[in-house]
Write an enzyme that holds these catalytic residues in place. Structure first.
Site, PDB file in Angstrom:
ATOM      1  N   GLY A  41       0.816  -1.211   0.000  1.00  0.00           N
ATOM      2  CA  GLY A  41       0.000   0.000   0.000  1.00  0.00           C
ATOM      3  C   GLY A  41       0.849   1.260   0.000  1.00  0.00           C
ATOM      4  N   SER A  69      -6.693  -9.323  -2.854  1.00  0.00           N
ATOM      5  CA  SER A  69      -7.063  -8.459  -1.732  1.00  0.00           C
ATOM      6  C   SER A  69      -6.122  -7.263  -1.576  1.00  0.00           C
ATOM      7  CB  SER A  69      -7.100  -9.271  -0.433  1.00  0.00           C
ATOM      8  OG  SER A  69      -5.824  -9.830  -0.178  1.00  0.00           O
ATOM      9  N   LEU A  71      -5.648  -5.150  -4.133  1.00  0.00           N
ATOM     10  CA  LEU A  71      -5.983  -4.149  -5.151  1.00  0.00           C
ATOM     11  C   LEU A  71      -6.771  -2.952  -4.605  1.00  0.00           C
ATOM     12  CD1 LEU A  71      -6.864  -6.308  -8.296  1.00  0.00           C
ATOM     13  CD2 LEU A  71      -4.642  -5.622  -7.434  1.00  0.00           C
ATOM     14  N   ARG A  73      -6.050  -1.063  -2.243  1.00  0.00           N
ATOM     15  CA  ARG A  73      -5.181   0.023  -1.786  1.00  0.00           C
ATOM     16  C   ARG A  73      -3.845   0.089  -2.517  1.00  0.00           C
ATOM     17  NH1 ARG A  73      -4.381  -4.334   1.182  1.00  0.00           N
ATOM     18  NH2 ARG A  73      -2.383  -4.779   2.151  1.00  0.00           N
ATOM     19  N   LYS A  86       5.424  -8.379  -7.179  1.00  0.00           N
ATOM     20  CA  LYS A  86       5.008  -6.975  -7.055  1.00  0.00           C
ATOM     21  C   LYS A  86       5.984  -6.030  -7.732  1.00  0.00           C
ATOM     22  CE  LYS A  86       2.041  -7.224  -3.032  1.00  0.00           C
ATOM     23  NZ  LYS A  86       1.795  -6.852  -1.631  1.00  0.00           N
ATOM     24  N   ASP A 130       5.469  -3.741   6.214  1.00  0.00           N
ATOM     25  CA  ASP A 130       4.246  -3.902   6.994  1.00  0.00           C
ATOM     26  C   ASP A 130       4.475  -4.603   8.328  1.00  0.00           C
ATOM     27  OD1 ASP A 130       4.682  -6.460   6.182  1.00  0.00           O
ATOM     28  OD2 ASP A 130       2.720  -6.788   5.291  1.00  0.00           O
ATOM     29  N   CYS A 174      15.350   4.256  18.705  1.00  0.00           N
ATOM     30  CA  CYS A 174      15.235   5.226  19.795  1.00  0.00           C
ATOM     31  C   CYS A 174      13.768   5.364  20.212  1.00  0.00           C
ATOM     32  CB  CYS A 174      15.730   6.603  19.364  1.00  0.00           C
ATOM     33  SG  CYS A 174      17.494   6.752  19.093  1.00  0.00           S
ATOM     34  N   CYS A 187      -2.263  -6.421   9.135  1.00  0.00           N
ATOM     35  CA  CYS A 187      -3.317  -5.925   8.260  1.00  0.00           C
ATOM     36  C   CYS A 187      -4.449  -6.915   8.022  1.00  0.00           C
ATOM     37  CB  CYS A 187      -2.730  -5.441   6.951  1.00  0.00           C
ATOM     38  SG  CYS A 187      -1.751  -6.656   6.103  1.00  0.00           S
ATOM     39  N   CYS A 247      21.865   3.403  17.374  1.00  0.00           N
ATOM     40  CA  CYS A 247      22.588   4.654  17.136  1.00  0.00           C
ATOM     41  C   CYS A 247      23.167   5.272  18.403  1.00  0.00           C
ATOM     42  CB  CYS A 247      21.685   5.667  16.431  1.00  0.00           C
ATOM     43  SG  CYS A 247      20.515   6.502  17.522  1.00  0.00           S
TER      44      CYS A 247
HETATM   45 ZN    ZN Z   1      18.665   5.214  17.863  1.00  0.00          ZN
END
Ligand code: ZN
Length: 358
Positions: A41, A69, A71, A73, A86, A130, A174, A187, A247
């Site tokens: 999507g 199913s 199509l 979105r 895809k 997703d 984070c 979904c 990070c």
């Molecule tokens: Zn981070």
């Protein structure tokens, strides 16, 4: 009669006219390299905009095939795309829309082994995934290789996004420390409104284009939360965590991102669905799979260059991609009986390696 729009200045005149883009911005967009990871999507919506805006190079990454199913979105696909990989169906559409864009379709799954090489040679990564585990992989690879990453997600009627500039802003871990995936809605079980997909993806495009033009994006160290049921757009300030495992300057916790070669995902069209992912993409030859499938009486039908569908028996179908990713759909009446050894047997009979399966 109006002259055909051949030059890029004419083609993009309505965005060049914007003060924030102009000729210089358009030049940078044209030289820009973007990777859209996940062409569902969100990824359909963002890649169609990026291609139309004249991005120079667009890498599309998705291991999945189109199902009916999708199509409602996933706006790049049509009925004739069902069963195709895809990325291939998306690339065909995008090249028709704008032949100036170099589209690079990769029908592979993201794994710890390939994620860095996928993100390393682009200017910005746009999230179309997703679920969280592959997002953690992308986040780690982007932080490590200093590639900006526009995170976005949409489910039901709400969604959120944030732009991650490595070492300058918060990263995904984070603000989303390892949540248990099972606790998050998926979904198939909860549904998704196409409008929220469009809203989030289009805002992601705005951010990605800012990055390409070397202008500060609006959502660094900020999370925009959109809830269509209340028509609310709320901005939350985020802080970098010194103990962030991705990070942070004092990282805590383990660094490994787990990788599972067998996943059960969003049930498509009411069936139980397993996705089989080799840790390193294979390079299967479609003709050989078709030949083998014919010998086995599995009624193989090639769907484009990267995918072949087979009917293993009544109620069990397999879409096998050249990368070795297999999507096994099992009818409800067989769902309880289907075991991992059945997948192994299937792959084995087709001559595909199975040593990565537990
Ligand atoms: Zn981070």
């Amino acid at each position: 009669m109006e002259a055909p729009l051949t030059g890029w200045v004419e083609a993009y005149s309505r965005q060049i006219a914007l003060a924030e883009i102009g000729y210089e911005g358009q030049r940078r967009i044209r030289e820009g390299r973007v990777c859209v990871i996940g062409v569902g999507g969100l990824g359909c919506e963002s890649s169609i905009r990026l291609a139309a805006m004249g991005v120079g190079y667009l890498k599309l990454v998705d291991r999945d095939v189109v199902s009916r199913s999708d199509l409602h979105r996933q706006i790049l696909y049509e009925l004739s795309s069902v069963g195709k990989s895809k990325v291939e169906a998306a690339a065909e559409k995008l090249i028709k829309l704008n032949p100036d864009v170099q589209v690079d379709p990769l029908p592979v799954a993201l794994t710890p082994g390939n994620v860095e090489s996928i993100v390393k040679d682009v200017d910005v990564v746009v999230d179309g995934l997703d679920s969280l585990p592959p997002r953690y992989l992308v986040n780690r690879a982007c932080v490590k290789n200093d590639v900006p990453y526009v995170f976005g997600s949409a489910i039901e009627s709400y969604g959120n996004l944030s732009t991650i500039l490595p070492s300058k802003s918060t990263c995904l871990e984070c603000f989303y420390p390892r949540l248990e995936e099972v606790s998050l809605p998926r979904c198939a079980s909860v549904g998704v409104h196409p409008s929220i997909v469009g809203v989030i993806a289009n805002l992601q495009v705005y951010e990605a284009v800012k990055v390409l033009m070397d202008q500060p994006p609006k959502l660094t160290s900020r999370l925009l939360y959109v809830d269509l049921t209340h028509m609310s757009f709320e901005m939350v300030g985020l802080k970098r965590r010194e103990d962030c495992p991705a990070c942070g300057w004092k990282p805590a916790g383990e660094l490994e991102v787990s990788f599972n070669p067998v996943e059960e995902v969003c049930a498509r069209d009411g069936s139980r669905t397993l996705i089989i992912t080799p840790p390193k993409p294979l390079d299967l030859k479609m003709e050989e799979l078709v030949r083998q499938g014919l010998t086995l009486g599995w009624n193989p039908s090639p769907m484009g260059r990267y995918s072949v569908n087979m009917r293993i028996k009544k109620g069990v179908t397999l879409s096998l991609l050249s990368s070795g990713v297999g999507i096994v759909s099992i009818a409800p009446e067989l769902a309880g009986k289907f075991k991992l050894k059945d997948v192994k047997a299937m792959y084995g009979k087709l001559g595909v390696q199975t040593n990565f399966l537990p």
